[in-house]
Design a protein around this motif. Sequence first.
Motif, PDB file in Angstrom:
ATOM      1  N   SER A  48       0.899  -1.341  -0.094  1.00  0.00           N
ATOM      2  CA  SER A  48      -0.087  -0.063   0.098  1.00  0.00           C
ATOM      3  C   SER A  48       0.889   1.216  -0.099  1.00  0.00           C
ATOM      4  CB  SER A  48      -0.699  -0.010   1.077  1.00  0.00           C
ATOM      5  OG  SER A  48      -0.046   0.039   2.355  1.00  0.00           O
ATOM      6  N   ASN A  49       0.168   2.292  -0.436  1.00  0.00           N
ATOM      7  CA  ASN A  49       0.800   3.754  -0.159  1.00  0.00           C
ATOM      8  C   ASN A  49       0.148   4.552   0.864  1.00  0.00           C
ATOM      9  OD1 ASN A  49       1.953   6.311  -0.733  1.00  0.00           O
ATOM     10  ND2 ASN A  49       2.085   5.908  -2.801  1.00  0.00           N
ATOM     11  N   LEU A  50       0.830   4.677   2.006  1.00  0.00           N
ATOM     12  CA  LEU A  50      -0.146   5.246   3.131  1.00  0.00           C
ATOM     13  C   LEU A  50       0.033   6.896   2.810  1.00  0.00           C
ATOM     14  CD1 LEU A  50       1.421   3.309   6.321  1.00  0.00           C
ATOM     15  CD2 LEU A  50      -0.662   3.045   4.653  1.00  0.00           C
ATOM     16  N   ASP A  51      -1.097   7.491   3.087  1.00  0.00           N
ATOM     17  CA  ASP A  51      -1.268   8.865   3.186  1.00  0.00           C
ATOM     18  C   ASP A  51      -0.518   9.787   4.201  1.00  0.00           C
ATOM     19  OD1 ASP A  51      -2.026  11.460   2.877  1.00  0.00           O
ATOM     20  OD2 ASP A  51      -4.346  10.899   2.792  1.00  0.00           O
ATOM     21  N   PRO A  52       0.461  10.506   3.803  1.00  0.00           N
ATOM     22  CA  PRO A  52       1.211  11.000   4.806  1.00  0.00           C
ATOM     23  C   PRO A  52       0.295  12.262   5.797  1.00  0.00           C
ATOM     24  CG  PRO A  52       1.738  12.065   2.796  1.00  0.00           C
ATOM     25  CD  PRO A  52       0.680  10.897   2.483  1.00  0.00           C
ATOM     26  N   ALA A  53      -0.865  12.340   5.301  1.00  0.00           N
ATOM     27  CA  ALA A  53      -1.506  13.313   6.237  1.00  0.00           C
ATOM     28  C   ALA A  53      -2.057  12.595   7.490  1.00  0.00           C
ATOM     29  CB  ALA A  53      -2.730  13.717   5.565  1.00  0.00           C
ATOM     30  N   GLY A  54      -1.945  11.227   7.455  1.00  0.00           N
ATOM     31  CA  GLY A  54      -2.552  10.521   8.453  1.00  0.00           C
ATOM     32  C   GLY A  54      -1.409   9.775   9.433  1.00  0.00           C
ATOM     33  N   LEU A  55      -0.034  10.175   9.082  1.00  0.00           N
ATOM     34  CA  LEU A  55       1.148   9.449   9.665  1.00  0.00           C
ATOM     35  C   LEU A  55       1.679  10.733  10.559  1.00  0.00           C
ATOM     36  CD1 LEU A  55       2.600   7.944   6.590  1.00  0.00           C
ATOM     37  CD2 LEU A  55       1.370   6.759   8.340  1.00  0.00           C
ATOM     38  N   PRO A  56       2.060  10.220  11.919  1.00  0.00           N
ATOM     39  CA  PRO A  56       2.997  10.998  12.621  1.00  0.00           C
ATOM     40  C   PRO A  56       4.076  11.550  11.681  1.00  0.00           C
ATOM     41  CG  PRO A  56       2.440   8.820  13.633  1.00  0.00           C
ATOM     42  CD  PRO A  56       2.287   8.874  12.171  1.00  0.00           C
ATOM     43  N   ASP A  57       4.859  12.701  12.320  1.00  0.00           N
ATOM     44  CA  ASP A  57       5.808  13.310  11.666  1.00  0.00           C
ATOM     45  C   ASP A  57       7.205  12.302  11.656  1.00  0.00           C
ATOM     46  OD1 ASP A  57       7.355  15.448  10.642  1.00  0.00           O
ATOM     47  OD2 ASP A  57       8.476  15.362  12.640  1.00  0.00           O
ATOM     48  N   LEU A  58       7.328  11.300  12.332  1.00  0.00           N
ATOM     49  CA  LEU A  58       8.418  10.369  12.493  1.00  0.00           C
ATOM     50  C   LEU A  58       8.661   9.693  10.888  1.00  0.00           C
ATOM     51  CD1 LEU A  58      10.291   8.464  13.896  1.00  0.00           C
ATOM     52  CD2 LEU A  58       8.511   6.945  14.426  1.00  0.00           C
ATOM     53  N   TYR A  59       7.406   9.722  10.342  1.00  0.00           N
ATOM     54  CA  TYR A  59       7.285   8.928   8.975  1.00  0.00           C
ATOM     55  C   TYR A  59       7.770   9.866   7.743  1.00  0.00           C
ATOM     56  CZ  TYR A  59       5.879   5.099  12.019  1.00  0.00           C
ATOM     57  OH  TYR A  59       5.721   4.256  13.104  1.00  0.00           O
ATOM     58  N   GLY A  60       7.810  11.217   8.053  1.00  0.00           N
ATOM     59  CA  GLY A  60       7.972  11.869   6.940  1.00  0.00           C
ATOM     60  C   GLY A  60       6.845  12.177   5.863  1.00  0.00           C
TER      61      GLY A  60
END
Length: 440
Positions: A236-248
């Motif tokens: 999958s390709n995760l939406d960065p808007a839903g990720l903590p800053d840790l994952y860039g």
Amino acid sequence: MTTPGTVVEPVAAATVDTATPKSIMDSAFITMQGAVRTLSDETASGLASKPLTHGDFQQVKPLLGRAEAALIEIYQLIGQGQHRDALAKTEALVRTHPNFQLAQLVLGDLLTLQTRPVHLLGDVPDTKAVAAAEQLAVLRDESRRRLRALTERPPEGHIPTQFLALSSQSRHAIAIDASRSRLYLFENRASANAQGQRSPQLRLLGDYYISVGLSGIEKVVEGDKRTPLGVYYITSNLDPAGLPDLYGVGALPINYPNPLDIQRGKTGSGIWLHGTPREQFVRAPQASDGCVVMSNPDLERLLSTVQIRTTPVVIAPELHWVAPAALNADRQPFETTLEAWRSLKSQGKLNELKGFYSDRFRSQGRDLAQWWPRIEDEIRSNGQRQLELKDVSMLRWRDTEDTMVVTFGEVAMGQTRGATKRQYWIRESDQWKIFFEGTP
């Protein structure tokens, strides 16, 4: 003395050629042309070893991230004694990427050079060196790994040995060499119309610095902070808007644990290719909880290029590179086995077909005895029909066992569409046997 145009690296002054240097800074840098160690024409991994001259670097430069390319150009300028130009370029690099710690370290050395000699990368006063010993060691290791990856190069057209065949359905492929902290991005140039063409046709598109697990590689259990080894696919390709800053800027999960990992009792989950938080440009060579971590600009290239479900990701302790034709001897015997399996299934010869399945077979929590009625029902309902295997990919993984990950479209003769299947095969007593069968 350094050879003009050769990449150099900060090292202790004691290791420098005793010839008169062009400047004090040159005496703190040496070429990678044998001063650190003698390089052979080819390494055991099939990589060509040579100094990265200006001309060689111009060929490699398009494959690299912009920041790394700029850093290597700075090293070259230092090696040529062009310290003023090196300082200007370093200042520009840290303005663009103020969180690039290695670049900041080089900038500090170039500024220090204006007042005193510099003897090694991160030549700071003793009190500061003691306080930041671990951080300095990590940055020096990062520098060495970057230079090693650029002075031990895969020969033109060579590919990692895992890629025995890659279908046109996989438009790209990724290979990770943990020993060199590198991720290689390939374009698959196989044609969808080239039926029967098995030799891989891969072109290197990108070559990036990466970090792996804090405790290294070969993940076994959840929480061991190790990066898994094997053949995987991006899921999958995760939406960065839903990720903590840790994952860039984003994340690309892979299918760890895969069926081979499950066979071996490995545990854990959430292994991703992802970026870095705002305060870091890159992470240390070993710094993650098990994921593969890239700079955000490099990850953005991957995010805009690769596809989910069809992009294989090989993670190896060390990649071995060969010309594609050299893989024929490995691929062709397995193709014979796969063709025999196809033929027996087409003819509905269940007893003989069952001989191709390992006693270790597991799929969806079922062993072979529990799974086999599904095969029988499929063959009985469809009757005898000639099957074709289209868009075949074969990726081989060898460690303590010899395994093959095979993906194909199973299509009845005369039809254009069929089921996509993935099988995992293992070599048992010189015979290939299936220990997993399912869908991607």
